[in-house]
Every structure is written in structure tokens, then in C-alpha cells.
Scaffold this motif. Structure first.
Motif, PDB file in Angstrom:
ATOM      1  N   VAL A  62       3.394  -3.016 -10.819  1.00 17.76           N
ATOM      2  CA  VAL A  62       2.860  -3.533 -10.289  1.00 17.76           C
ATOM      3  C   VAL A  62       2.164  -5.116 -10.342  1.00 17.76           C
ATOM      4  N   ALA A  66       3.212  -7.301  -7.093  1.00 21.91           N
ATOM      5  CA  ALA A  66       2.274  -8.174  -5.909  1.00 21.91           C
ATOM      6  C   ALA A  66       2.196  -9.164  -5.884  1.00 21.91           C
ATOM      7  N   VAL A  70       2.213 -12.276  -3.154  1.00 22.09           N
ATOM      8  CA  VAL A  70       1.273 -13.474  -3.119  1.00 22.09           C
ATOM      9  C   VAL A  70       1.748 -14.953  -2.468  1.00 22.09           C
ATOM     10  N   MET A  81       5.377  -4.544   3.256  1.00 23.96           N
ATOM     11  CA  MET A  81       5.219  -3.511   3.526  1.00 23.96           C
ATOM     12  C   MET A  81       5.929  -2.312   2.410  1.00 23.96           C
ATOM     13  N   ALA A  84       3.976  -3.271  -1.086  1.00 19.59           N
ATOM     14  CA  ALA A  84       2.937  -2.886  -0.438  1.00 19.59           C
ATOM     15  C   ALA A  84       2.984  -1.809  -1.143  1.00 19.59           C
ATOM     16  N   CYS A  87       3.184  -1.498  -5.190  1.00 16.49           N
ATOM     17  CA  CYS A  87       1.794  -1.687  -5.544  1.00 16.49           C
ATOM     18  C   CYS A  87       1.190  -0.574  -5.386  1.00 16.49           C
ATOM     19  N   TRP A  88       1.381   0.337  -4.593  1.00 12.01           N
ATOM     20  CA  TRP A  88       0.577   1.260  -5.025  1.00 12.01           C
ATOM     21  C   TRP A  88       1.249   2.329  -5.817  1.00 12.01           C
ATOM     22  N   SER A  91       1.017   0.821  -9.458  1.00  9.61           N
ATOM     23  CA  SER A  91      -0.313   1.929  -9.811  1.00  9.61           C
ATOM     24  C   SER A  91      -0.629   3.236 -10.000  1.00  9.61           C
TER      25      SER A  91
ATOM     26  N   VAL C  20      -4.465  -8.493   6.752  1.00  7.88           N
ATOM     27  CA  VAL C  20      -3.267  -9.454   5.517  1.00  7.88           C
ATOM     28  C   VAL C  20      -3.493 -10.145   4.593  1.00  7.88           C
ATOM     29  N   MET C  23      -5.026  -8.045   1.763  1.00  6.33           N
ATOM     30  CA  MET C  23      -4.202  -7.906   1.106  1.00  6.33           C
ATOM     31  C   MET C  23      -3.815  -7.960   0.106  1.00  6.33           C
ATOM     32  N   GLU C  24      -3.399  -9.637   0.057  1.00  4.40           N
ATOM     33  CA  GLU C  24      -2.821 -10.796  -0.371  1.00  4.40           C
ATOM     34  C   GLU C  24      -4.311 -11.242  -1.094  1.00  4.40           C
ATOM     35  N   ALA C  27      -3.729  -8.782  -3.851  1.00  9.32           N
ATOM     36  CA  ALA C  27      -2.017  -8.922  -4.777  1.00  9.32           C
ATOM     37  C   ALA C  27      -2.233 -10.525  -5.509  1.00  9.32           C
ATOM     38  N   ARG C  28      -3.203 -11.673  -5.716  1.00  8.52           N
ATOM     39  CA  ARG C  28      -3.338 -11.999  -5.644  1.00  8.52           C
ATOM     40  C   ARG C  28      -4.252 -11.702  -7.353  1.00  8.52           C
ATOM     41  N   VAL C  30      -4.364  -9.126  -8.564  1.00  2.00           N
ATOM     42  CA  VAL C  30      -4.086  -8.230  -9.557  1.00  2.00           C
ATOM     43  C   VAL C  30      -2.910  -8.645 -11.001  1.00  2.00           C
ATOM     44  N   VAL C  40      -5.287  -1.223 -11.009  1.00  3.03           N
ATOM     45  CA  VAL C  40      -4.798   0.452 -10.548  1.00  3.03           C
ATOM     46  C   VAL C  40      -5.672   0.402  -9.363  1.00  3.03           C
ATOM     47  N   GLY C  43      -4.379  -1.681  -6.858  1.00  7.70           N
ATOM     48  CA  GLY C  43      -2.589  -2.061  -6.250  1.00  7.70           C
ATOM     49  C   GLY C  43      -2.398  -0.990  -5.646  1.00  7.70           C
ATOM     50  N   ARG C  44      -3.150   0.367  -5.762  1.00 10.60           N
ATOM     51  CA  ARG C  44      -3.669   1.344  -4.716  1.00 10.60           C
ATOM     52  C   ARG C  44      -3.581   0.287  -3.388  1.00 10.60           C
ATOM     53  N   ILE C  46      -3.873  -1.874  -2.233  1.00  4.47           N
ATOM     54  CA  ILE C  46      -3.078  -3.145  -1.454  1.00  4.47           C
ATOM     55  C   ILE C  46      -1.868  -2.671  -0.474  1.00  4.47           C
ATOM     56  N   TRP C  47      -1.557  -1.185  -0.922  1.00  3.11           N
ATOM     57  CA  TRP C  47      -0.747  -0.326   0.315  1.00  3.11           C
ATOM     58  C   TRP C  47      -1.844  -0.055   1.534  1.00  3.11           C
ATOM     59  N   ALA C  50      -2.215  -2.865   3.720  1.00  3.45           N
ATOM     60  CA  ALA C  50      -0.783  -3.076   4.720  1.00  3.45           C
ATOM     61  C   ALA C  50      -0.881  -1.995   5.868  1.00  3.45           C
ATOM     62  N   GLN C  51      -1.264  -1.347   4.828  1.00  2.00           N
ATOM     63  CA  GLN C  51      -0.967   0.071   6.540  1.00  2.00           C
ATOM     64  C   GLN C  51      -1.746   0.199   7.562  1.00  2.00           C
TER      65      GLN C  51
END
Lengths: 269, 259, 183
Positions: A62, A66, A70, A81, A84, A87-88, A91, C20, C23-24, C27-28, C30, C40, C43-44, C46-47, C50-51
Motif C-alpha cells: 500500500v 501511495a 505522491v 488510477m 490508486a 492502494c485499495w 489495503s 486529486v 487523494m495525494e 497517499a502522502r 499512508v 488501511v 488506502g481504501r 485513495i481509490w 481517484a475514481q
């Protein structure tokens, strides 16, 4: 991305690596995989230790994906994408393994952990090189491992863990696949990346060699280390194909892994 | 209960059956005409001209839904991505129907008040393959719509009709996406099989012949607008294609003005 | 007054920028966050983010912007985002993200829904409503985790309120552009 600042790195056995990611105080973080406890067989402690280690590897996955988001904000959106999404997935793997660990009586921090993959991969300064190591090498190696492990857990009467591992395997195939597809594209657009990838692979070899146990050294549980050639896992040809490795890449990998004699039958499988 | 359109078609409307298929179903509120000349065509300065236009346009958008839906039903083996785009087009065109109905009724119109034309469905659904349908519906009729709407936006703006400007701008943005996916599909089809270009040309010829039968020279020559170059470029037309479309429109306008 | 296509494109592109950015930010965080359950959770999400950004990026293209186009919000809001991304403690990250930033953005989405014509702009409405539904789930997941791990609760109860005040202090975050610049 800009190079790493000194405070973002650590020195270990002469190698400069990225500093470990944050962990809770309950964890004892060691500098190399050789310092991890590896309990033999499928005893209760061995099963907990295996899941605990796998859980931390997934946590690292993860973190690596991630950190790529960054460090490389200018990467193509479609590739971001995928990262990302990774990551999911990773996790969920951590959560699934942690749930299983607790179900069999384990807990966080029960065993030492190592963040080898993070420390090596996140030292690299291009996304292509990171994908080449993390997804195309470490995770592809996991495909091989996960191709065999569920049967081993079932043999030990643990259907539930076998199911968790099978689910993880399905996701990992997609991570290896997008890396393979994007690496081809990225290298086609910029041939210099091929050199970056070659250097990354060499860097991994150097770090692996530097951190390998010394001859005669015993593991933390007092056992002799297995010889590297005995640790080679059977190559998971079918899933590597699904992950978009070409047949020639699989052949080459089999050759390097000492599987030449079984190549023909497996490659046809 | 669908209305039998034979009651509203005059004996002189014997169009070539090779070019026109059956009409889409309509309920009894609507009266279909086969030719433009038989519709209610108010002069430019007539107060009801715009109201009638909303009604006409609403029905054309309904033809748009029907054509897209028919293609989804008729070509189940088409590439999934293009089917997704067509499904999306169904939703967009349906929304356009609602948009035009809303403005039509809010300005005093009553459904079925004016005759309608279903030539778009009759011509397009008659074509036997998806490529030809997208060429005619999206790349020809809807691309023409991009040009027409640009002109209409400016006209509405001049009149200070902001509600209509908003409606047209939204319609135009949607039409651009429809033309764009069709252009991508057509280019890809020709790249895979260069002979597909012949089908494109044939479809355009058939559609143009049929279109003239419905509209008559008079209606076509009355077209006042030029090409929306920016809109067409956004919709995936090549620069040369846009230039050619502009040249044709300029020629058409010059011919109209010289009369 | 209703929104023009260009107005809508600018809102959507601005929202995409924020999605975005968030999301970043996750990510930073995590690798920097010690608690594995929080890794966790992030991490979940982030997706999810992004979507959501991807949906907005596609919608922007339909509104005549370039594909996956982002528009930087007004400087004061970007400063807030950047400052927030530097948040260090886990309770502040959790409370700031799920109790302030997501609800703040949700309010902006809600405002957009109120301003736009729901029929003309229905595709944007669908994208935004879907995001709002997902925000609810994400916030719910963070609350469940806070129940499970009380150590994630914030000691300084005033901190989120201060952050929320700053977040809300800039009601209009969209930078208007000339029509040529957007298309």
C-alpha cells in the motif's frame, strides 16, 4: 521526482536506502529479512508468523503504491488510477490478513517485521524503475508463491487462510499486468528508461547480497538458513501469462530460476 | 395506441422504399408529415416560429433516442465501448427531449400542436450496419446540429433569451461528445478495414438523397448558419474536413443570398 | 441565475483538482501514519477519491474542457489544502479529513447541485450525487474505526471547528477563466 533528502534515507551495511515508513510502537522493525523469525513447518506459531509477515508485506505494498502517487504527480492519469486502485487492493489484503491473524490468535507486533521492499523500491527515482521492482519483480514473485501456498494451507486444514490467499492472488495478477503493460509503453516512449530499469535490478541484487545472512549465521529462531537455491518457488506460468508476461519473458525467468527441465511442459500448460 | 401515419401522408409522398424505413411509434397526440413543406413553417419574424421549433426539435431529439436505442438492439455484437457510448447517447437525447418539452410547454406550447417529421429515424434505422448509422446520425446530422446550435446560441443571446442560450449550450456540448465517439469509431473502422470507407461514402450518398426528398431544395437553401469550426474540431473532425465543411456552407449561403 | 456550460466546466475542473489533491494527501499520509488500521482506511479511500476525480475528469471533457482537466482553486483555498496536507498527528488527519474537509467539499457539491439546472446538467448531477453518497460511506467508515480505536479521538475539541471555519471562509473557490483558456 527530486532525489531523496538525507533525512529520508538510512544506511545499512554500506547501502543507502529509503528510511522505513511509520509503524506503531508495538512493532519491532529490523533492517533485513534475515533478521525475521521464520518458524518451520505449519505449527501454530509458524502460521501466525507467516500471516504476520505477509500482512506487513501487504502494508508495504500500500505504502509503495501511495508513495508513487505522491512522488510522480505528472505520471499519466490512467497509470495513477491503477496505482490508486492498487492502494485499495493492498489495503484490503492487509485488513483480510489482519482479520485472519486475530482469528488464529495472533496480534500486531507479535513478530519482528522488515520493510525491505519499501526501502529498496522507494529509493528509486523513476516510476518505471519502481514498477519494475515492486510490481514486476516482488509482486510477480508473489504470484509464484501464492500459486503454491493455498494448497499448503489446505493441507494443514486451514481452508479460510487458503481462501484469503487465493483472493489476494487474483488481485496481484492485475497489479503485475498493469505494470507490464505500462512498462512496455513507457520504455517504448523513452528508451532511456530501459537503462533505469536495468540499474534498478542491479541495485536490488546489490542490496540483496549486502543484506544476505553470513555463512554459518543462524536465524533468530536458532535455525540454519536455507540455501537460496532451495528457496526457489515453482514459477506460476499460468498466472504470469495472465499478468501479461510474454512467453519469452516466462521462458527466460524459468531459465534463470533453474527450471529449464520443466519449461516445456509448464509453458505449454 | 400508436397512430397509423398513413393517414397523414399524401399520395405524392411516395418516397423510395430503399431509402426509408417505417416510422417510429407515436401516440395519437402527434401527426406525422413526410415532407418539410407539409409542416408548419412560420416565417422568420413570426412569434410562434420559435415555439414550433421547440416542438419540432423535441421530436428530432426523440428520433435521436430512438435511433441510438435501435442500434443498441440491432448490433449486440458491436464493441462494448461503442455500445456504452450509444447507451449514454440514449440518455443524453432523452434529456434533450425533456429539455425541449419543458421550454416548449413553459412558453405556452401544447404537445402535438404541430406536425412532426420522423425522417431521421426512417432514414437511419433503414441502414443495415452500425458504421453507416453512426456516419449518418452522428457524423452528419448531429455534426450539422453543432453548426446550427452555434448559430442559434448567438441568435438567442442577441434576443437576451438566457434560458435558451443555456439550453442550446448544453445541447451543443452533448452533441459534440456524440460526434466525437462516432468519429473515433469510424476512423478505427476504416483503419482496420479500408474498404469501410466505401460504406461510409455509400451511406452518406443514400442519406443525402433521402434528406433532399424530405426537405426539398427550398428548405436546404434557406439554411443561414455557417460551420462551427471550433465545435467540429472538438468533435474529432480533422482540420481539412472542417475547412471543407466551411467552404460548403459559405457557398450555400452565397447561393441563398444571391436569390 | 443558472450556470453556463463554461461555468459548469470550471466548477467540475476545480472539484477535480480538490479530489486529486485529497487523494495525494492520503497517499502522502499512508507511509507516514503509524497505525495500520488507518493506513488501511486511507488506502481504501485513495481509490474512492481517484475514481471520483476520474468521473469528474470525464464529465469535464463532456463540458468541452480537455480530458481529465483540473483547475486550481483560489489561492487561499489551495493554501488551506496544502497546510492541511501537512497535518502530522493521526487524530488530526482523521478528524480533519472526515469531519471537516469531506463535509466542506460535500457542501460545495451541494451548492453546485442547487445552482445548476438538474435537467440540462444531469450527467454532472449524477457524478456529484454519486460522490456525495460515497462521501457518506467514507465518513461512516472513519467513524466506525474511531469507535474501534478510541486513541484516534482528538484531544483538542476546538481544532476541527477552527479548521472548518477556515474551510468555509472562502465560499467561492472557482477561478474564472476566459472562454479560450478553458476550451
Amino acid at each position: 521526482m527530486a532525489g531523496l533528502k538525507p533525512e529520508e534515507t538510512k544506511q545499512i551495511k554500506g547501502m543507502t536506502l529509503r528510511r522505513d515508513p511509520a509503524r506503531e510502537a508495538c512493532f519491532k522493525v529490523v533492517g533485513s529479512d534475515a533478521e525475521l523469525e521464520e518458524w518451520p513447518g505449519m505449527t501454530e506459531i509458524s502460521r501466525r508468523q507467516r500471516i504476520h509477515r505477509h500482512m506487513n508485506n501487504e502494508t508495504g505494498a500500500v505504502e509503495i503504491a501511495a508513495q508513487c502517487l505522491v512522488d510522480f504527480p505528472e505520471a499519466p492519469w490512467e497509470l495513477r488510477m491503477h496505482l490508486a486502485r492498487q492502494c485499495w487492493d493492498e489495503s484490503r489484503h492487509v485488513a483480510g490478513l489482519y482479520r485472519r491473524l486475530r482469528e488464529i490468535g495472533g496480534h500486531k507486533g507479535e513478530f519482528p517485521i522488515s520493510n525491505f521492499e519499501w526501502c529498496v523500491t522507494c529509493s528509486l527515482d523513476t516510476l518505471a524503475a519502481r514498477l519494475a521492482l515492486q510490481n514486476r519483480t516482488f509482486e510477480a514473485g508473489e504470484l509464484d508463491l501464492l500459486g503454491q501456498l493455498p494448497a499448503k494451507w489446505r493441507e494443514a486444514g486451514d481452508e479460510r487462510t487458503a481462501e484469503v490467499l487465493e483472493s489476494i492472488l487474483a488481485d496481484e495478477i492485475t497489479h503485475v499486468r498493469f505494470a507490464n503493460q505500462w512498462l512496455r509503453l513507457l520504455v517504448r516512449e523513452d528508451r532511456r528508461l530501459a537503462l533505469k530499469i536495468a540499474m534498478a535490478v542491479r541495485f536490488l541484487s546489490s542490496v540483496t547480497a549486502a543484506l544476505a545472512p553470513q555463512e554459518g549465521q543462524l536465524s533468530p529462531v536458532g535455525l540454519a538458513y536455507e540455501e537460496p537455491q532451495n528457496r526457489i518457488t515453482q514459477v506460476n506460468v499460468a498466472d504470469r501469462r495472465q499478468a501479461d508476461f510474454t512467453d519469452s519473458e516466462i521462458d527466460e525467468y524459468l531459465r534463470q530460476s533453474g527450471f529449464q527441465p520443466i519449461m516445456t511442459s509448464n509453458a505449454e500448460g | 395506441m400508436p397512430k397509423d401515419d398513413r393517414h397523414s401522408v399524401s399520395a405524392t409522398d411516395n418516397f423510395d422504399p430503399a431509402l426509408f424505413g417505417p416510422a417510429p411509434a407515436r401516440d395519437e397526440r402527434f401527426t406525422e408529415k413526410r415532407r418539410w413543406i407539409d409542416c408548419t413553417n412560420f416565417p422568420n419574424d413570426h412569434a410562434l416560429r420559435i415555439i414550433e421549433f421547440f416542438h419540432r426539435q423535441m421530436n428530432e431529439e426523440l428520433n435521436g433516442v430512438e435511433n441510438a436505442a435501435q442500434s443498441l438492439a440491432d448490433f449486440p455484437d458491436a464493441d462494448w465501448n461503442v455500445r456504452m457510448s450509444i447507451a449514454r447517447q440514449c440518455a443524453d437525447e432523452a434529456r434533450h427531449v425533456q429539455m425541449f418539452r419543458r421550454i416548449f410547454e413553459s412558453r405556452g406550447g401544447k404537445l402535438g400542436e404541430y406536425p412532426i417529421l420522423n425522417f431521421q429515424f426512417r432514414i437511419i434505422a433503414k441502414l443495415g450496419d452500425l458504421l453507416s448509422r453512426l456516419v449518418v446520425q452522428n457524423r452528419s446530422f448531429e455534426a450539422g446540429g453543432i453548426d446550427a446550435v452555434s448559430f442559434a446560441i448567438e441568435e438567442a443571446r442577441k434576443r437576451g433569451d438566457q434560458e435558451l442560450v443555456d439550453l442550446f449550450e448544453m445541447q451543443q456540448a452533448d452533441e459534440i461528445t456524440h460526434v466525437r465517439f462516432a468519429n473515433e469509431f469510424i476512423s478505427e473502422s476504416i483503419r482496420k478495414d479500408p474498404r469501410a470507407a466505401l460504406r461510409v461514402a455509400k451511406a452518406l450518398t443514400l442519406a443525402s438523397t433521402a434528406f433532399i426528398q424530405v426537405m426539398g431544395r427550398e428548405a436546404i437553401e434557406k439554411v443561414e448558419y455557417l460551420t462551427d469550426e471550433k465545435g467540429r474540431l472538438e468533435a474529432g473532425f480533422g482540420l481539412e474536413e472542417v475547412k471543407a465543411a466551411t467552404a460548403q456552407a459559405v457557398k450555400r449561403r452565397a447561393s441563398y443570398e444571391s436569390h | 441565475m443558472s450556470l453556463s456550460v463554461q461555468d459548469r466546466a470550471e466548477y467540475i475542473a476545480t472539484f477535480r483538482f480538490i479530489q486529486v489533491f485529497l487523494m495525494e494527501a492520503l497517499a502522502r499520509w499512508v507511509p507516514q501514519t503509524p497505525e495500520s488500521e488507518v493506513k488501511v482506511l486511507f488506502g481504501r479511500h485513495i481509490w474512492d477519491l481517484a475514481q471520483q476525480a476520474d468521473g469528474l475528469g470525464k464529465r469535464g471533457y463532456e463540458l468541452r474542457s480537455p480530458s481529465q482537466f483540473s483547475l486550481r482553486p483560489v489561492d487561499s483555498y489551495v493554501e488551506l489544502l496544502e497546510e492541511f496536507a501537512r497535518t502530522e498527528t493521526t487524530p488530526q488527519k482523521i478528524h480533519g479529513f472526515y469531519d471537516v474537509m469531506l463535509p466542506g467539499l460535500a457542501a460545495r457539491y451541494q451548492n453546485y447541485l442547487e445552482r445548476t439546472d438538474r435537467l440540462l446538467d444531469e450527467p454532472s448531477v449524477r457524478v456529484v450525487e454519486r460522490i456525495l453518497g460515497e462521501f457518506k460511506r467514507m465518513i461512516g467508515e472513519s467513524e466506525a474505526l474511531r469507535k474501534e480505536l478510541p486513541e484516534l479521538r482528538l484531544a483538542d475539541k476546538n481544532w476541527p471547528a477552527k479548521l472548518a471555519k477556515r474551510e468555509a471562509s472562502e465560499p467561492n473557490i472557482v477561478v474564472r477563466r476566459s472562454s479560450a483558456a478553458v476550451a
